[in-house]
Scaffold this motif. Structure first.
Motif, PDB file in Angstrom:
ATOM      1  N   UNK A 132       0.836  -1.202   0.000  1.00  0.00           N
ATOM      2  CA  UNK A 132       0.000   0.000   0.000  1.00  0.00           C
ATOM      3  C   UNK A 132       0.871   1.253   0.000  1.00  0.00           C
ATOM      4  N   UNK A 133       1.916   1.267   0.861  1.00  0.00           N
ATOM      5  CA  UNK A 133       2.826   2.427   0.873  1.00  0.00           C
ATOM      6  C   UNK A 133       3.569   2.558  -0.448  1.00  0.00           C
ATOM      7  N   UNK A 134       3.948   1.420  -1.019  1.00  0.00           N
ATOM      8  CA  UNK A 134       4.640   1.445  -2.312  1.00  0.00           C
ATOM      9  C   UNK A 134       3.729   2.014  -3.393  1.00  0.00           C
ATOM     10  N   UNK A 135       2.462   1.604  -3.434  1.00  0.00           N
ATOM     11  CA  UNK A 135       1.510   2.119  -4.421  1.00  0.00           C
ATOM     12  C   UNK A 135       1.315   3.613  -4.252  1.00  0.00           C
ATOM     13  N   UNK A 136       1.176   4.083  -2.997  1.00  0.00           N
ATOM     14  CA  UNK A 136       0.989   5.505  -2.742  1.00  0.00           C
ATOM     15  C   UNK A 136       2.219   6.302  -3.150  1.00  0.00           C
ATOM     16  N   UNK A 137       3.420   5.762  -2.908  1.00  0.00           N
ATOM     17  CA  UNK A 137       4.658   6.434  -3.310  1.00  0.00           C
ATOM     18  C   UNK A 137       4.767   6.554  -4.824  1.00  0.00           C
ATOM     19  N   UNK A 138       4.189   5.585  -5.551  1.00  0.00           N
ATOM     20  CA  UNK A 138       4.226   5.606  -7.015  1.00  0.00           C
ATOM     21  C   UNK A 138       3.152   6.515  -7.608  1.00  0.00           C
ATOM     22  N   UNK A 139       2.314   7.131  -6.760  1.00  0.00           N
ATOM     23  CA  UNK A 139       1.286   8.050  -7.245  1.00  0.00           C
ATOM     24  C   UNK A 139      -0.057   7.405  -7.522  1.00  0.00           C
ATOM     25  N   UNK A 140      -0.266   6.197  -7.073  1.00  0.00           N
ATOM     26  CA  UNK A 140      -1.543   5.516  -7.282  1.00  0.00           C
ATOM     27  C   UNK A 140      -2.574   5.991  -6.261  1.00  0.00           C
ATOM     28  N   UNK A 141      -3.822   5.830  -6.589  1.00  0.00           N
ATOM     29  CA  UNK A 141      -4.913   6.092  -5.660  1.00  0.00           C
ATOM     30  C   UNK A 141      -5.366   4.758  -5.098  1.00  0.00           C
ATOM     31  N   UNK A 142      -5.484   4.659  -3.778  1.00  0.00           N
ATOM     32  CA  UNK A 142      -5.872   3.414  -3.123  1.00  0.00           C
ATOM     33  C   UNK A 142      -7.252   3.600  -2.511  1.00  0.00           C
ATOM     34  N   UNK A 143      -8.200   2.721  -2.887  1.00  0.00           N
ATOM     35  CA  UNK A 143      -9.567   2.771  -2.357  1.00  0.00           C
ATOM     36  C   UNK A 143      -9.983   1.381  -1.902  1.00  0.00           C
ATOM     37  N   UNK A 144     -11.010   1.323  -1.068  1.00  0.00           N
ATOM     38  CA  UNK A 144     -11.565   0.051  -0.609  1.00  0.00           C
ATOM     39  C   UNK A 144     -12.840  -0.257  -1.384  1.00  0.00           C
ATOM     40  N   UNK A 145     -13.010  -1.505  -1.756  1.00  0.00           N
ATOM     41  CA  UNK A 145     -14.232  -1.941  -2.440  1.00  0.00           C
ATOM     42  C   UNK A 145     -15.267  -2.355  -1.411  1.00  0.00           C
ATOM     43  N   UNK A 146     -16.519  -2.043  -1.687  1.00  0.00           N
ATOM     44  CA  UNK A 146     -17.604  -2.495  -0.820  1.00  0.00           C
ATOM     45  C   UNK A 146     -17.780  -3.991  -0.969  1.00  0.00           C
ATOM     46  N   UNK A 147     -17.643  -4.471  -2.191  1.00  0.00           N
ATOM     47  CA  UNK A 147     -17.685  -5.899  -2.477  1.00  0.00           C
ATOM     48  C   UNK A 147     -17.162  -6.141  -3.880  1.00  0.00           C
ATOM     49  N   UNK A 148     -17.011  -7.417  -4.209  1.00  0.00           N
ATOM     50  CA  UNK A 148     -16.547  -7.801  -5.540  1.00  0.00           C
ATOM     51  C   UNK A 148     -17.472  -8.883  -6.078  1.00  0.00           C
TER      52      UNK A 148
END
Length: 169
Positions: free
Chosen positions: A63-79
């Protein structure tokens, strides 16, 4: 009686007849032959998403790596296993976050995966959210000269971080 009232009365008589109504059932788009997690992963990857399966420690590091790369991190309600889609609620994350980024990382708990689309929608009907976004893979369009463009109306890259039940993203 005015003409409007007369027309409305005739319409009400026609729509509220005593005829038995036919119940329409729901049918899945396709038969699910694997368990829901494996089916979801297979369908999500077919749609162009990258699926990574992580435990709690790996998830925090990634998660920290994704944020450092400029990605947006969100949670899904379901899949949804049937289509490989993730459901994002605007109450959890503003809708603009999901569409105005090049790389979207969606965290999905394994126990939030449902088999069929109508099961997922029934599960979410009681939520007080303004918008529900079903996302299946990265954004694609062929509006311009019938050539596939990736990322024109949403994320260019979609990564789904699948984590175990009880672990938070």
């Amino acid at each position: 009686m005015s003409a409007k009232n007369h027309i409305m009365q005739r319409l009400r008589q026609r729509t509220h007849s005593d005829r038995p109504r036919i119940q329409v059932g729901t049918f899945p788009a396709r038969k699910i032959t694997r368990n829901v997690v494996d089916e979801f992963v297979a369908q999500a990857e077919l749609s162009g998403a990258k699926v990574v399966q992580l435990n709690a420690e790996e998830l925090e590091r990634k998660k920290s790596q994704f944020l450092d790369e400029g990605a947006t991190v969100v949670n899904a309600a379901l899949a949804i296993a049937e289509t490989g889609s993730v459901a994002l609620r605007s109450i959890d994350s503003p809708s603009a976050n999901s569409y105005l980024c090049d790389h979207l990382v969606v965290c999905v708990a394994r126990d939030s995966i449902v088999a069929l689309l109508h099961e997922g929608l029934a599960k979410l009907t009681t939520d007080a959210t303004r918008a529900l976004h079903l996302m299946t893979g990265p954004s694609r369009t062929a509006d311009v000269e019938q050539t596939i463009q990736i990322g024109a109306h949403g994320p260019r890259q979609l990564t789904i971080a699948l984590y175990g039940s009880g672990e938070a993203c």
